[in-house]
Write a protein that holds these residues in place. Structure first.
Motif, PDB file in Angstrom:
ATOM      1  N   ALA A  27       0.806  -1.223   0.000  1.00  0.00           N
ATOM      2  CA  ALA A  27       0.000   0.000   0.000  1.00  0.00           C
ATOM      3  C   ALA A  27       0.837   1.270   0.000  1.00  0.00           C
ATOM      4  O   ALA A  27       0.348   2.334  -0.384  1.00  0.00           O
ATOM      5  CB  ALA A  27      -0.933   0.000   1.214  1.00  0.00           C
ATOM      6  N   SER A  28       2.092   1.186   0.425  1.00  0.00           N
ATOM      7  CA  SER A  28       2.947   2.373   0.437  1.00  0.00           C
ATOM      8  C   SER A  28       3.762   2.508  -0.841  1.00  0.00           C
ATOM      9  O   SER A  28       4.498   3.475  -1.005  1.00  0.00           O
ATOM     10  CB  SER A  28       3.894   2.321   1.645  1.00  0.00           C
ATOM     11  N   GLY A  29       3.649   1.526  -1.737  1.00  0.00           N
ATOM     12  CA  GLY A  29       4.405   1.563  -2.981  1.00  0.00           C
ATOM     13  C   GLY A  29       5.700   0.791  -2.929  1.00  0.00           C
ATOM     14  O   GLY A  29       6.420   0.714  -3.929  1.00  0.00           O
ATOM     15  N   ARG A  30       6.026   0.216  -1.782  1.00  0.00           N
ATOM     16  CA  ARG A  30       7.257  -0.579  -1.670  1.00  0.00           C
ATOM     17  C   ARG A  30       7.116  -1.847  -2.506  1.00  0.00           C
ATOM     18  O   ARG A  30       6.060  -2.471  -2.536  1.00  0.00           O
ATOM     19  CB  ARG A  30       7.540  -0.917  -0.213  1.00  0.00           C
ATOM     20  N   SER A  66      17.689  22.520  -5.265  1.00  0.00           N
ATOM     21  CA  SER A  66      17.615  21.187  -4.657  1.00  0.00           C
ATOM     22  C   SER A  66      16.182  20.886  -4.246  1.00  0.00           C
ATOM     23  O   SER A  66      15.448  21.772  -3.788  1.00  0.00           O
ATOM     24  CB  SER A  66      18.533  21.092  -3.436  1.00  0.00           C
ATOM     25  N   LEU A  67      15.810  19.625  -4.407  1.00  0.00           N
ATOM     26  CA  LEU A  67      14.502  19.144  -3.977  1.00  0.00           C
ATOM     27  C   LEU A  67      14.728  18.037  -2.954  1.00  0.00           C
ATOM     28  O   LEU A  67      15.284  16.983  -3.276  1.00  0.00           O
ATOM     29  CB  LEU A  67      13.702  18.611  -5.169  1.00  0.00           C
ATOM     30  N   ALA A  68      14.335  18.302  -1.702  1.00  0.00           N
ATOM     31  CA  ALA A  68      14.500  17.336  -0.617  1.00  0.00           C
ATOM     32  C   ALA A  68      13.181  16.603  -0.406  1.00  0.00           C
ATOM     33  O   ALA A  68      12.161  17.225  -0.087  1.00  0.00           O
ATOM     34  CB  ALA A  68      14.938  18.043   0.664  1.00  0.00           C
ATOM     35  N   LEU A  69      13.211  15.300  -0.597  1.00  0.00           N
ATOM     36  CA  LEU A  69      12.007  14.482  -0.480  1.00  0.00           C
ATOM     37  C   LEU A  69      12.026  13.694   0.825  1.00  0.00           C
ATOM     38  O   LEU A  69      13.043  13.093   1.179  1.00  0.00           O
ATOM     39  CB  LEU A  69      11.908  13.511  -1.655  1.00  0.00           C
ATOM     40  N   ARG A  70      10.902  13.697   1.498  1.00  0.00           N
ATOM     41  CA  ARG A  70      10.695  12.836   2.661  1.00  0.00           C
ATOM     42  C   ARG A  70       9.515  11.937   2.329  1.00  0.00           C
ATOM     43  O   ARG A  70       8.405  12.433   2.099  1.00  0.00           O
ATOM     44  CB  ARG A  70      10.411  13.669   3.908  1.00  0.00           C
ATOM     45  N   CYS A  71       9.748  10.646   2.296  1.00  0.00           N
ATOM     46  CA  CYS A  71       8.776   9.736   1.685  1.00  0.00           C
ATOM     47  C   CYS A  71       8.107   8.826   2.706  1.00  0.00           C
ATOM     48  O   CYS A  71       8.773   8.041   3.382  1.00  0.00           O
ATOM     49  CB  CYS A  71       9.462   8.884   0.611  1.00  0.00           C
ATOM     50  N   THR A  72       6.791   8.971   2.826  1.00  0.00           N
ATOM     51  CA  THR A  72       5.984   7.985   3.540  1.00  0.00           C
ATOM     52  C   THR A  72       5.241   7.101   2.545  1.00  0.00           C
ATOM     53  O   THR A  72       4.741   6.043   2.904  1.00  0.00           O
ATOM     54  CB  THR A  72       4.972   8.674   4.468  1.00  0.00           C
ATOM     55  N   GLN A  73       5.154   7.558   1.314  1.00  0.00           N
ATOM     56  CA  GLN A  73       4.683   6.769   0.183  1.00  0.00           C
ATOM     57  C   GLN A  73       5.788   6.792  -0.872  1.00  0.00           C
ATOM     58  O   GLN A  73       6.603   7.722  -0.907  1.00  0.00           O
ATOM     59  CB  GLN A  73       3.413   7.365  -0.432  1.00  0.00           C
ATOM     60  N   ARG A  74       5.811   5.804  -1.717  1.00  0.00           N
ATOM     61  CA  ARG A  74       6.781   5.822  -2.807  1.00  0.00           C
ATOM     62  C   ARG A  74       6.471   6.986  -3.745  1.00  0.00           C
ATOM     63  O   ARG A  74       5.311   7.263  -4.054  1.00  0.00           O
ATOM     64  CB  ARG A  74       6.735   4.518  -3.593  1.00  0.00           C
ATOM     65  N   CYS A  75       7.521   7.671  -4.201  1.00  0.00           N
ATOM     66  CA  CYS A  75       7.316   8.716  -5.201  1.00  0.00           C
ATOM     67  C   CYS A  75       8.463   8.688  -6.201  1.00  0.00           C
ATOM     68  O   CYS A  75       9.583   8.291  -5.876  1.00  0.00           O
ATOM     69  CB  CYS A  75       7.168  10.094  -4.565  1.00  0.00           C
ATOM     70  N   ASP A  76       8.159   9.100  -7.423  1.00  0.00           N
ATOM     71  CA  ASP A  76       9.119   9.092  -8.520  1.00  0.00           C
ATOM     72  C   ASP A  76       9.293  10.512  -9.039  1.00  0.00           C
ATOM     73  O   ASP A  76       8.315  11.235  -9.248  1.00  0.00           O
ATOM     74  CB  ASP A  76       8.639   8.181  -9.654  1.00  0.00           C
ATOM     75  N   VAL A  77      10.551  10.875  -9.258  1.00  0.00           N
ATOM     76  CA  VAL A  77      10.885  12.174  -9.838  1.00  0.00           C
ATOM     77  C   VAL A  77      11.877  11.918 -10.956  1.00  0.00           C
ATOM     78  O   VAL A  77      12.999  11.464 -10.707  1.00  0.00           O
ATOM     79  CB  VAL A  77      11.500  13.135  -8.805  1.00  0.00           C
TER      80      VAL A  77
END
Length: 255
Positions: free
Chosen positions: A85-88, A192-203
């Motif tokens: 469910a989190s994208g892992r 710079s773009l700092a990502l904090r991930c609780t769900q998977r995200c793609d950039v």
């Protein structure tokens, strides 16, 4: 200083023995994935044969699955990728494409409700274990001296010296200076773009997995961040995030 013939032989034996050990360990690698609909749970075991680590996964935590194929030196390979469910992602049943496709069909039938249980097991690869043991045991005979030892250099032969300490220091200093210059130039022309991930995200071509953080250096402007959507795995939630030159933009990947 040149190694003697005996030293070269010992080094060769050690390298051959190391190759044998690696082959044995690779052959003993094993993975097992099982699901039971009545228990509403799946278990995943992976590691060396007899020393696998097992973890349980609730059946309803797996929201999607797909088949991935790729080319390798051993031929076409395939694997089933399970997505929670989190994208892992959890790869299951890595094998040659035909075997991996059969594993995928079994898993797909289970997740479609057509089967009450499913099991996918890969390894150990016993022929690889046997080959590794042969290399390991035969390593003293596989490596032979390549020829007579080199003749000692004449006493009056001038000794060749390597680079002097000032030259080495100068080279290191230039490399450090170039690195600092590149860093300063990047900080002034990029953002710079700092990502904090609780769900998977793609950039772009990068992915940030749940529970991790990632910092990307990007050109100023808006960038598309795709957050995994467990309700519709094939349709991620798209955000447009502005990156400012010389600044760090923070973004939390969450539903």
């Amino acid at each position: 200083m040149a190694l003697s013939a005996r030293s070269r032989q010992i080094l060769g034996v050690l390298v051959a023995a190391l190759v044998g050990v690696v082959l044995v360990l690779a052959g003993l690698d094993r993975a097992d994935f099982r699901c039971d609909r009545a228990a509403a749970t799946c278990s995943h075991s992976a590691g060396l044969w007899g020393f696998e680590r097992t973890r349980d996964i609730p059946l309803d935590a797996i929201v999607d699955h797909r088949f991935d194929g790729h080319d390798s030196r051993a031929g076409r390979r395939g694997v089933t990728v399970l997505i929670d469910a989190s994208g892992r992602e959890l790869p299951v049943g890595l094998a040659d494409e035909a075997t991996a496709r059969a594993h995928y069909d079994d898993l797909h039938a289970f997740f479609q409700g057509q089967r009450s249980a499913v099991a996918v097991t890969t390894g150990p690869t016993w022929w690889l274990v046997v080959f590794g043991l042969v290399v390991l045991v035969a390593s003293p005979w596989l490596v032979r001296p390549s020829g007579p030892a080199r003749a000692a250099a004449p006493v009056d032969t001038a000794t060749r010296r390597g680079a002097s300490a000032p030259v080495i220091a100068l080279v290191v200093g230039v490399l450090v200076l170039l690195g600092m210059s590149a860093s300063i130039l990047t900080s002034r022309t990029q953002g710079s773009l700092a990502l904090r991930c609780t769900q998977r995200c793609d950039v772009g071509g990068g992915s940030c997995m749940p529970g991790s953080e990632m910092v990307l250096t990007l050109a100023p402007g808006e960038h598309e961040v795709r957050v995994f959507n467990p309700d519709e795995p094939a349709s991620p939630i798209v955000h447009r995030v502005a990156v400012v030159r010389g600044q760090v933009t923070h973004f939390e990947c969450a539903r």
